[in-house]
Write an enzyme that holds these catalytic residues in place. Structure first.
Site, short mmCIF file in Angstrom:
data_model
loop_
_atom_site.label_atom_id
_atom_site.label_comp_id
_atom_site.label_asym_id
_atom_site.label_seq_id
_atom_site.Cartn_x
_atom_site.Cartn_y
_atom_site.Cartn_z
N TRP A 173 61.41 61.48 69.13
CA TRP A 173 60.13 60.77 69.06
C TRP A 173 59.06 61.68 69.68
O TRP A 173 59.28 62.30 70.72
CB TRP A 173 60.22 59.44 69.82
CG TRP A 173 58.88 58.78 69.92
CD1 TRP A 173 58.24 58.09 68.93
CD2 TRP A 173 58.00 58.81 71.05
NE1 TRP A 173 57.00 57.69 69.37
CE2 TRP A 173 56.83 58.12 70.68
CE3 TRP A 173 58.08 59.36 72.33
CZ2 TRP A 173 55.75 57.95 71.53
CZ3 TRP A 173 57.00 59.19 73.19
CH2 TRP A 173 55.85 58.49 72.79
N ASP A 341 45.38 48.44 63.58
CA ASP A 341 46.79 48.64 63.95
C ASP A 341 47.37 47.39 64.59
O ASP A 341 46.89 46.27 64.37
CB ASP A 341 46.88 49.90 64.85
CG ASP A 341 48.18 50.65 64.69
OD1 ASP A 341 49.18 50.23 65.29
OD2 ASP A 341 48.20 51.65 63.95
N LYS A 451 50.12 50.03 56.72
CA LYS A 451 50.92 50.94 57.55
C LYS A 451 52.16 50.13 57.94
O LYS A 451 52.08 49.19 58.72
CB LYS A 451 50.11 51.36 58.79
CG LYS A 451 50.90 52.20 59.78
CD LYS A 451 49.99 52.66 60.92
CE LYS A 451 50.77 53.34 62.05
NZ LYS A 451 49.91 53.66 63.19
N ASP A 453 55.50 49.86 59.76
CA ASP A 453 56.13 50.53 60.89
C ASP A 453 57.57 50.05 61.09
O ASP A 453 58.00 49.05 60.50
CB ASP A 453 55.29 50.23 62.15
CG ASP A 453 55.32 51.36 63.16
OD1 ASP A 453 56.26 52.17 63.13
OD2 ASP A 453 54.39 51.42 63.99
N MET A 454 58.32 50.76 61.94
CA MET A 454 59.73 50.43 62.22
C MET A 454 60.05 51.10 63.54
O MET A 454 60.36 52.28 63.59
CB MET A 454 60.56 51.03 61.09
CG MET A 454 61.80 50.31 60.72
SD MET A 454 63.23 50.87 61.63
CE MET A 454 64.51 49.94 60.85
N ASP A 523 53.84 60.32 66.45
CA ASP A 523 52.97 59.69 67.44
C ASP A 523 52.36 60.75 68.35
O ASP A 523 51.46 60.46 69.14
CB ASP A 523 53.75 58.68 68.29
CG ASP A 523 53.87 57.34 67.58
OD1 ASP A 523 53.15 57.11 66.60
OD2 ASP A 523 54.71 56.51 68.01
C1 GLA Z 1 54.24 52.91 66.55
C2 GLA Z 1 53.34 53.75 65.65
C3 GLA Z 1 51.98 53.87 66.28
C4 GLA Z 1 51.40 52.48 66.49
C5 GLA Z 1 52.34 51.64 67.33
C6 GLA Z 1 51.86 50.20 67.39
O1 GLA Z 1 54.52 53.58 67.73
O2 GLA Z 1 53.90 54.99 65.40
O3 GLA Z 1 51.12 54.63 65.46
O4 GLA Z 1 51.19 51.87 65.24
O5 GLA Z 1 53.66 51.65 66.80
O6 GLA Z 1 52.68 49.39 68.15
#
Ligand code: GLA
Length: 704
Positions: A173, A341, A451, A453-454, A523
């Site tokens: 990560w 987000d 977007k 996410d996971m 990230d």
């Molecule tokens: C993940 C994504 C980030 C953001 C957070 C929100 O870490 O990679 O860009 O969207 O979740 O909780």
């Protein structure tokens, strides 16, 4: 083009510069006979004979270059298929049956010599990208179930040479897609994920070059990538006879599939290629494949918009008013897509609660999302939204109502990560729930970007109410669930652009890219670290899908301070996004950002649809340089980055690539025209000083 020699029972699959050939051996195996540069005549290709036995310990069949080896007899390398029949026979003996050629696809059919099990090997020639796409279908033609314990997509072999170097991508990560290189020892190397998703830790791509001789521009490189977003493995094996076999597919770890009568199991696609022009060409072949054949068709040819995302600026602390303020500034800078987000739904004020409750948080948005979206639209921008559909916080209405909807083992604690558990997408009702709330959101609001996410990997992958034989299918069914839901959503909402995110780049692969238009790369938004992440990324994936944000000057991860220009230059090498806290920007910075965004819009067709060249690597040079050249070679963009200079050293001249040798070019900063040949042989001097300096230089063809 696919050729068949009936007498010698061989097939030759020809792309523009490469060929891949296979045939039927004297014992009915399908063996590879050639992979490499295209040869002129079909008579050039050898026959598909098995190798010799090596005493009583190693069989000739076991040493042969089998395209799809079944576990049986005296064969010990990685099998592509291992199965148990209803009578507990754990042995599959496949023999060639027949074949079929349709357009650019060859299908070779193999049958078990006793049981009603059929295997269809499909090979498609991607002619203009010099790639072969392959996958297998396993069909149960009988009346009893068959338990599949390993089903890979296929194996390839590289020509026997003294040695090979393996290149592969690993990470973590906030540190994805780092390039590693190692000589292949006489053993087995397994690149894999057992985490339920593609993972940050290894990416399903590899390359092998003979004697470590290949460079960016020269040398033989064999490479491949697997189109799968769940547990996968790529096994690189060098046997005791110096033969290298690479097998790829769904990971067999904790896997079993109950193949019912009449059903078939379809493997993911394994894409393989060969370049005799080094790693650069290998990457560009994969890039054009993605741009022409992989990315979802409806947004394939359109340019990606410059987006703003407030995550790094606001975290969970969002409100209608705050988002509108950011949107106003974003629009004034030239942003085209405003993305909200995490934090807009349920009781989501931090990462402890709310996932699963996909209704608008009334405290933050008293009148729903419409006022914000209307405002964003009135400012001339599209609106996008973050979701994490496969997840649930135990502290949510959804979990209180359906505690059985997550993967779990009844006698075990449900291990949380980021306070969340994973919804069981093997369940039809869970898939329907996700499809319904997503469909509702996309129908109710003018949303143009998702977007998805996971944010964690799997643990306790149990499905207690499923039948015993279905328990280990969840790894595959989960991935199929994601693909299926997004596919349905795309059909109903074709305007929406989907982005795959998994805590950054945890789910980037050729499988997800058939359903998602782009990915969140990492990230880690430190523009210097990003040079390395993005460089590694470019070995396998194109710039258009690689979203890169410009974030705050003082980076939260490394505490590194970088100029706005450097941050922009780093992000402009992909699909530009802005994630900076806009409220903190000075008027001067706003002006600079505005100019750089407008410049990006001018050059983005070259970045997103052009050819990418790696000139100097940030891994081993204090100057890093990358280039993007338009398809017609009329325009190019050079990005250069100086890490840190010492001793007043003179910086190296940067030799350009990919230009038209005989054409004349105007280079920003030069008052004379220079030929492509000179630019590629002498190069240009770029004046950079101090620490973390950078330049963006435009190059334009002026004549021939
Ligand atoms: C993940 C994504 C980030 C953001 C957070 C929100 O870490 O990679 O860009 O969207 O979740 O909780």
């Amino acid at each position: 083009m696919i050729k068949y020699d009936e007498n010698r029972k061989i097939w030759v699959l020809e792309a523009r510069n490469i060929s891949y050939a296979l045939g039927v051996s004297e014992t009915g195996l399908i063996n590879n006979i050639y992979f490499g540069e295209k040869l002129p005549y079909i008579s050039d290709y050898p026959e598909a004979r098995n190798s010799r036995d090596w005493a009583s310990f190693t069989s000739g069949e076991g040493r042969s270059k089998e395209e799809y080896m079944a576990w049986s007899k005296i064969k010990y390398t990685e099998p592509c298929i291992k199965a148990t029949f209803h009578d507990n026979v754990r042995d599959v003996v496949l023999k060639y049956d027949s074949f079929d050629i349709k357009d650019n696809t060859l299908t070779v059919i193999l049958k078990d010599v006793y049981y009603p099990l059929e295997v269809r090997l499909h090979y498609t020639v991607i002619e203009d990208c010099d790639l072969i796409e392959r996958y297998a279908e396993i069909i149960n033609k009988g009346t009893q179930g068959i338990r599949l314990e390993n089903v890979l997509s296929g194996s390839i072999y590289v020509p026997r040479e003294t040695s090979y170097r393996l290149s592969y991508l690993t990470g973590k990560w906030a540190g994805e897609t780092q390039l590693n290189q190692v000589m292949v020892p006489e053993t087995k190397i397994v690149l894999e994920s057992r985490r339920g998703t593609t993972s940050h830790h290894a990416n399903p791509w590899f390359a092998l070059d003979k004697n470590a001789e290949a460079t960016e521009d020269n040398g033989d490189v064999y490479f491949g990538a697997l189109a799968w977003s769940g547990n996968w493995k790529i096994v690189i094996e060098r046997d005791n006879f110096n033969l290298i076999k690479v097998s790829a597919g769904v990971n067999d770890f904790d896997f079993a599939w109950h193949l019912k009568p009449g059903e078939k199991f379809v493997t993911p696609k394994f894409i393989v290629g060969f370049s005799n022009k080094g790693f650069g060409q290998a990457s560009r072949n994969l890039h054009s494949y993605q741009l022409k054949y992989v990315l979802p068709e409806n947004h394939r040819n359109s340019l990606r918009k410059v987006l703003y995302n407030s995550w790094e600026a606001t975290g969970f602390d969002i409100s209608e008013e705050g988002q509108i303020k950011l949107a106003e500034i974003a629009a004034s800078l030239g942003v085209e897509l405003f993305v909200m987000d995490d934090g807009w739904f349920g009781a989501r004020n931090n990462d402890k609660a709310g996932l699963g409750d996909w209704y608008v948080n009334k405290e933050k948005f008293p009148n729903g999302l419409k006022p914000l979206i209307d405002k964003v639209n009135a400012l001339g921008m599209d609106f996008g939204l973050w979701v994490e559909p496969e997840m649930v916080n135990p502290d949510s209405d959804l979990y209180r109502k359906h505690p059985d909807w997550v993967y779990h083992f009844p006698t075990r604690e449900r291990t949380e990560a980021r306070n969340q558990l994973i919804l069981n997408l093997a369940r039809e009702d869970v898939r329907e729930y996700i499809y319904d709330f997503m469909d509702r959101l996309l129908s109710e609001y003018n949303i143009k970007f998702i977007k998805w996410d996971m944010n964690r990997n799997f643990s306790e992958p149990g499905y207690p109410s499923a039948p015993e034989e279905g328990q280990r299918e969840i790894w595959v069914r989960h991935v199929q669930g994601v693909y299926e839901i997004v596919d349905r959503l795309r059909k109903k909402h074709p305007d929406v652009v989907f982005q795959s995110c998994s805590g950054g780049g945890g789910r980037v692969d050729l499988g997800i890219l058939r359903y998602f238009d782009q990915v969140w790369t990492s990230d880690n938004t430190d523009a210097f670290d990003r040079l390395k992440i993005q460089e590694g990324f470019s070995y396998a994936y194109c710039a258009k899908i690689m979203e890169a944000w410009v974030t705050d000057g003082l980076n939260w991860l490394n505490g590194r301070k970088l100029s706005l220009r450097y941050r922009f230059h780093s992000s402009m090498m992909g699909n530009l996004g802005i994630g900076v806290d806009l409220m903190k920007l000075s008027e001067e910075e706003k002006q600079e950002a505005k100019e750089l965004i407008s410049l990006y819009k001018e050059i983005r067709p070259i970045i997103q649809h052009g050819q990418q060249y790696r000139l100097l690597s940030p891994r081993n040079s204090k100057v890093a340089a990358f280039m993007y050249v338009s398809e017609d070679k009329a325009e190019a963009i050079l990005f250069t980055f100086l890490h840190s200079n010492s001793f007043g050293d003179e910086l190296p001249a940067i030799r350009l690539k990919g230009l038209d040798e005989n054409a004349l070019y105007a280079v920003e900063g030069y008052d004379r025209e220079i030929s492509g040949k000179a630019l590629m042989n002498i190069g240009i001097n770029v004046d950079m000083r101090g620490d973390f300096d950078s330049r963006l230089i435009r190059i334009k063809k002026t004549g021939n």
